[in-house]
Design an enzyme around this catalytic site. Structure first.
Site, PDB file in Angstrom:
ATOM      1  N   ASP A  24       0.863  -1.181   0.000  1.00 38.28           N
ATOM      2  CA  ASP A  24       0.000   0.000   0.000  1.00 38.28           C
ATOM      3  C   ASP A  24       0.895   1.224   0.000  1.00 38.28           C
ATOM      4  OD1 ASP A  24      -0.093   0.941   3.174  1.00 38.28           O
ATOM      5  OD2 ASP A  24       0.004  -1.232   2.951  1.00 38.28           O
ATOM      6  N   GLU A 117      -7.078   4.290  12.608  1.00 36.99           N
ATOM      7  CA  GLU A 117      -6.001   4.036  13.570  1.00 36.99           C
ATOM      8  C   GLU A 117      -5.784   5.204  14.518  1.00 36.99           C
ATOM      9  OE1 GLU A 117      -1.953   4.413  11.561  1.00 36.99           O
ATOM     10  OE2 GLU A 117      -3.229   3.843   9.860  1.00 36.99           O
TER      11      GLU A 117
END
Length: 223
Positions: A24, A117
């Protein structure tokens, strides 16, 4: 390598030779030579598209275009900056608008991802509701089941078990440490390092595995 959690739920298999390898990326990886990435054994890539209610990753357009041209299986992720349900709705609309301007969900192979997150001082119930709101709006727009990305400690502390029907992209770097009990019994993607080296990328890059081979990934892309 088999990683289980402390309550011994179904084994989580990492390092299966049939699992596909992926990365990613965002603008932090700079200019990427995607043909070299493809030739280094990478099958899929998630590309950062958006963050918050108005940020667009400056490399999203070129990364999407060039990764597709190189023959990689591509997806897009949104980095959440949670604050309220209203902001969650606005973040989802922002993601949808950016994807629409880039040809729509059909330009992507993989399902949308919400990267959650940060808690921004919010509690577990609030974070869970924010995730639900984003997922519901994006699913309604794209007709695709979004995936949740997060890491072990954040999942334990801020994601309620009622989210466990949503596919999980799990980040867990210390592979010698057993996973503690998580609401999910399996993962769809597994990010095992943020210090990977891949041809065509000059900086460190996140490395991932997909829980399956090409047939399973192609099936996911068709859902």
């Amino acid at each position: 390598m088999i990683i289980t959690n402390s309550k011994g739920v179904d084994p989580v298999q990492l390092g299966n030779p049939n699992n596909l390898k992926g990365i990613d990326v965002s603008h932090w990886q700079g200019d990427i030579k995607w043909d070299l990435v493809k030739n280094d054994g990478i099958s899929f890539v998630y590309i950062k598209s958006t963050e918050g209610v108005d940020y667009i990753d400056p490399k999203f357009s070129i990364n999407l275009q060039e990764a597709k041209k190189a023959g990689l299986i591509v997806g897009a992720y949104h980095f959440c900056t949670p604050s309220s349900l209203k902001d969650a709705q606005d973040e989802a609309m922002h993601f949808n608008n950016v994807i629409r301007k880039h040809g729509g969900i059909d330009e992507l192979d993989l399902p949308p991802v919400l990267d959650i997150e940060k808690n921004q001082g919010l509690k577990k119930e609030q974070i869970t509701e924010i995730v639900e709101a984003w997922v519901d709006i994006v699913k309604q727009e794209t007709r695709k089941q979004p995936v949740i990305y997060s890491y072990t400690h954040f999942i334990r502390d801020f994601l309620d078990q009622r989210l466990n029907a949503i596919p999980l992209w799990l980040a867990h770097y210390d592979l010698k440490q057993q996973l503690f009990s998580l609401p999910w019994k399996s993962w769809l993607f597994f990010q095992f390092t943020d210090k990977g080296k891949v041809n065509g990328i000059n900086s460190n890059v996140d490395l991932n595995e997909f829980n399956g081979g090409i047939k399973e990934l192609e099936l996911l892309c068709r859902k």
